[in-house]
Scaffold this motif. Structure first.
Motif, PDB file in Angstrom:
ATOM      1  N   GLN A  58       0.836  -1.201   0.000  1.00 34.67           N
ATOM      2  CA  GLN A  58       0.000   0.000   0.000  1.00 34.67           C
ATOM      3  C   GLN A  58       0.872   1.253   0.000  1.00 34.67           C
ATOM      4  O   GLN A  58       0.616   2.200  -0.742  1.00 34.67           O
ATOM      5  CB  GLN A  58      -0.933   0.016   1.204  1.00 34.67           C
ATOM      6  CG  GLN A  58      -1.920   1.190   1.133  1.00 34.67           C
ATOM      7  CD  GLN A  58      -2.486   1.551   2.484  1.00 34.67           C
ATOM      8  OE1 GLN A  58      -1.808   1.437   3.503  1.00 34.67           O
ATOM      9  NE2 GLN A  58      -3.718   1.982   2.505  1.00 34.67           N
ATOM     10  N   THR A  67       2.105   1.971  -3.407  1.00 34.32           N
ATOM     11  CA  THR A  67       1.164   2.555  -4.361  1.00 34.32           C
ATOM     12  C   THR A  67       1.098   4.067  -4.216  1.00 34.32           C
ATOM     13  O   THR A  67       0.670   4.768  -5.132  1.00 34.32           O
ATOM     14  CB  THR A  67      -0.259   1.973  -4.208  1.00 34.32           C
ATOM     15  OG1 THR A  67      -0.794   2.319  -2.931  1.00 34.32           O
ATOM     16  CG2 THR A  67      -0.269   0.471  -4.395  1.00 34.32           C
ATOM     17  N   TRP A  68       1.522   4.586  -3.057  1.00 38.22           N
ATOM     18  CA  TRP A  68       1.567   6.029  -2.869  1.00 38.22           C
ATOM     19  C   TRP A  68       2.789   6.645  -3.539  1.00 38.22           C
ATOM     20  O   TRP A  68       2.892   7.854  -3.686  1.00 38.22           O
ATOM     21  CB  TRP A  68       1.597   6.387  -1.387  1.00 38.22           C
ATOM     22  CG  TRP A  68       0.389   5.962  -0.626  1.00 38.22           C
ATOM     23  CD1 TRP A  68      -0.841   5.662  -1.142  1.00 38.22           C
ATOM     24  CD2 TRP A  68       0.286   5.790   0.783  1.00 38.22           C
ATOM     25  NE1 TRP A  68      -1.694   5.309  -0.141  1.00 38.22           N
ATOM     26  CE2 TRP A  68      -1.037   5.375   1.057  1.00 38.22           C
ATOM     27  CE3 TRP A  68       1.177   5.939   1.833  1.00 38.22           C
ATOM     28  CZ2 TRP A  68      -1.481   5.119   2.355  1.00 38.22           C
ATOM     29  CZ3 TRP A  68       0.733   5.678   3.119  1.00 38.22           C
ATOM     30  CH2 TRP A  68      -0.582   5.278   3.370  1.00 38.22           C
ATOM     31  N   ARG A  76       9.280  -0.027  -6.144  1.00 37.19           N
ATOM     32  CA  ARG A  76       7.987   0.450  -6.619  1.00 37.19           C
ATOM     33  C   ARG A  76       7.107  -0.752  -6.956  1.00 37.19           C
ATOM     34  O   ARG A  76       7.614  -1.860  -7.176  1.00 37.19           O
ATOM     35  CB  ARG A  76       8.149   1.361  -7.836  1.00 37.19           C
ATOM     36  CG  ARG A  76       8.680   0.663  -9.075  1.00 37.19           C
ATOM     37  CD  ARG A  76       8.940   1.646 -10.206  1.00 37.19           C
ATOM     38  NE  ARG A  76      10.157   2.410  -9.986  1.00 37.19           N
ATOM     39  CZ  ARG A  76      10.201   3.725  -9.806  1.00 37.19           C
ATOM     40  NH1 ARG A  76       9.079   4.427  -9.830  1.00 37.19           N
ATOM     41  NH2 ARG A  76      11.336   4.337  -9.610  1.00 37.19           N
ATOM     42  N   VAL A  77       5.795  -0.529  -6.993  1.00 42.12           N
ATOM     43  CA  VAL A  77       4.879  -1.582  -7.418  1.00 42.12           C
ATOM     44  C   VAL A  77       5.171  -1.910  -8.873  1.00 42.12           C
ATOM     45  O   VAL A  77       5.421  -1.022  -9.693  1.00 42.12           O
ATOM     46  CB  VAL A  77       3.417  -1.131  -7.235  1.00 42.12           C
ATOM     47  CG1 VAL A  77       2.451  -2.180  -7.771  1.00 42.12           C
ATOM     48  CG2 VAL A  77       3.129  -0.867  -5.762  1.00 42.12           C
ATOM     49  N   ALA A  85      -1.173  -2.583  -8.683  1.00 48.36           N
ATOM     50  CA  ALA A  85      -1.634  -1.415  -7.927  1.00 48.36           C
ATOM     51  C   ALA A  85      -3.151  -1.420  -7.786  1.00 48.36           C
ATOM     52  O   ALA A  85      -3.696  -1.065  -6.736  1.00 48.36           O
ATOM     53  CB  ALA A  85      -1.174  -0.136  -8.614  1.00 48.36           C
ATOM     54  N   GLU A  86      -3.861  -1.840  -8.835  1.00 51.20           N
ATOM     55  CA  GLU A  86      -5.322  -1.906  -8.778  1.00 51.20           C
ATOM     56  C   GLU A  86      -5.785  -2.948  -7.767  1.00 51.20           C
ATOM     57  O   GLU A  86      -6.774  -2.746  -7.060  1.00 51.20           O
ATOM     58  CB  GLU A  86      -5.888  -2.216 -10.163  1.00 51.20           C
ATOM     59  CG  GLU A  86      -5.772  -1.051 -11.137  1.00 51.20           C
ATOM     60  CD  GLU A  86      -6.243  -1.412 -12.537  1.00 51.20           C
ATOM     61  OE1 GLU A  86      -7.110  -2.307 -12.652  1.00 51.20           O
ATOM     62  OE2 GLU A  86      -5.765  -0.811 -13.502  1.00 51.20           O
ATOM     63  N   ILE A 138      -4.159  -3.854  -5.044  1.00 52.96           N
ATOM     64  CA  ILE A 138      -3.912  -3.274  -3.714  1.00 52.96           C
ATOM     65  C   ILE A 138      -4.973  -2.241  -3.381  1.00 52.96           C
ATOM     66  O   ILE A 138      -5.505  -2.197  -2.268  1.00 52.96           O
ATOM     67  CB  ILE A 138      -2.510  -2.639  -3.643  1.00 52.96           C
ATOM     68  CG1 ILE A 138      -1.426  -3.650  -4.007  1.00 52.96           C
ATOM     69  CG2 ILE A 138      -2.247  -2.074  -2.247  1.00 52.96           C
ATOM     70  CD1 ILE A 138      -1.486  -4.930  -3.238  1.00 52.96           C
ATOM     71  N   ALA A 139      -5.306  -1.385  -4.373  1.00 55.02           N
ATOM     72  CA  ALA A 139      -6.335  -0.370  -4.153  1.00 55.02           C
ATOM     73  C   ALA A 139      -7.679  -1.014  -3.842  1.00 55.02           C
ATOM     74  O   ALA A 139      -8.428  -0.530  -2.983  1.00 55.02           O
ATOM     75  CB  ALA A 139      -6.448   0.535  -5.379  1.00 55.02           C
ATOM     76  N   CYS A 161      -1.959   7.372  -6.838  1.00 53.28           N
ATOM     77  CA  CYS A 161      -2.345   5.976  -6.694  1.00 53.28           C
ATOM     78  C   CYS A 161      -1.684   5.251  -7.855  1.00 53.28           C
ATOM     79  O   CYS A 161      -2.180   5.277  -8.982  1.00 53.28           O
ATOM     80  CB  CYS A 161      -3.866   5.844  -6.741  1.00 53.28           C
ATOM     81  SG  CYS A 161      -4.480   4.150  -6.652  1.00 53.28           S
ATOM     82  N   TYR A 162      -0.503   4.673  -7.589  1.00 51.42           N
ATOM     83  CA  TYR A 162       0.414   4.176  -8.606  1.00 51.42           C
ATOM     84  C   TYR A 162       0.859   5.342  -9.487  1.00 51.42           C
ATOM     85  O   TYR A 162       1.804   6.028  -9.154  1.00 51.42           O
ATOM     86  CB  TYR A 162      -0.202   3.036  -9.430  1.00 51.42           C
ATOM     87  CG  TYR A 162       0.821   2.383 -10.346  1.00 51.42           C
ATOM     88  CD1 TYR A 162       1.881   1.674  -9.821  1.00 51.42           C
ATOM     89  CD2 TYR A 162       0.733   2.518 -11.717  1.00 51.42           C
ATOM     90  CE1 TYR A 162       2.839   1.099 -10.648  1.00 51.42           C
ATOM     91  CE2 TYR A 162       1.676   1.939 -12.550  1.00 51.42           C
ATOM     92  CZ  TYR A 162       2.725   1.235 -12.016  1.00 51.42           C
ATOM     93  OH  TYR A 162       3.665   0.668 -12.831  1.00 51.42           O
TER      94      TYR A 162
END
Length: 230
Positions: A25, A28-29, A73-74, A80-81, A83-84, A111-112
């Motif tokens: 998470q 993703t920031w 990084r992701v 990323a989706e 995780i979101a 967000c990513y």
């Protein structure tokens, strides 16, 4: 199909660990060093490093050397989706304390690679209200170009038609659920990423050291018609 299920199962096992999910998470920031992940999670360097090795081995994160520092990084928008989605689903649970969002990140963050937080939601709502985009009914719905898109994106000095024509495995635009903004949506997909890059290039937004995003004075003026602050 069997291989796909095996891969999906392996990913699910990686996400089943609360610390790994918290680290993902954070990623993703925005990209993080090991030191930043230690600070964010409150755990030891060895613990963070061990989990990062496992996440890299399963293709969930990637690393890039920046001088003497390694930045993580992701690995992809798809991860990323996921995780979101988990973060969004967890906001109704009082036990998910690891999903707490600092105030600065709640206001504006990436967000990513697209703009999220309160500002991201306001811009999405502004574009829908202007008729530049269609309104989604559900999370992850495709968002389509509306009848007033040309005028709206001209005001932003962004040629959206080139984004439509770009060949990409990503969807053009979708409603990405913003779990820090009461299950509202910000703009995801190829167009959302292009808009975020454009706002950064125009210096209407800027990245901060804590991985939050600040809207500059010029940005507040340029985006006021979208954010309802005219």
């Amino acid at each position: 199909m069997t291989n796909e299920l095996e891969v999906a199962t392996a990913i699910a096992k990686m996400l089943a660990d609360p610390l790994r999910l918290q680290m993902l998470q954070c990623l993703t920031w925005g990209p993080c060093s090991v030191a930043q992940l230690i600070e964010a999670t409150g755990t030891s360097q060895s613990n963070v490093s061990n989990h990062l090795r496992r996440l890299r081995a399963h293709g969930l994160v990637e690393a890039e050397k920046n001088g003497r520092m390694v930045i993580y990084r992701v690995a992809s928008p798809t991860i990323a989706e996921v995780i979101a989605s988990l973060s969004w689903a967890a906001t109704g649970s009082r036990t998910m304390t690891t999903m707490h969002t600092p105030d600065a990140l709640r206001q504006a963050r990436t967000c990513y690679d697209h703009l999220a937080g309160r500002i991201g939601v306001q811009i999405m709502q502004g574009l829908i209200g202007y008729g530049a985009l269609t309104a989604p009914a559900f999370p992850w719905d495709d968002v389509r170009i509306g009848p007033n898109a040309r005028d709206a994106f001209d005001r932003l000095d962004l040629d959206y038609s080139t984004q439509e024509e770009t060949h990409s495995h990503r969807r053009l635009a979708f409603a990405c659920p913003d779990w820090s903004e009461h299950h509202q949506f910000h703009l995801g997909g190829h167009l959302g990423a292009a808009l975020c890059r454009h706002l950064l290039a125009k210096t209407w937004i800027q990245r901060d050291a804590d991985r939050s995003v600040t809207v500059t004075a010029a940005g507040k003026q340029a985006l006021a018609w979208l954010t309802g602050r005219e």
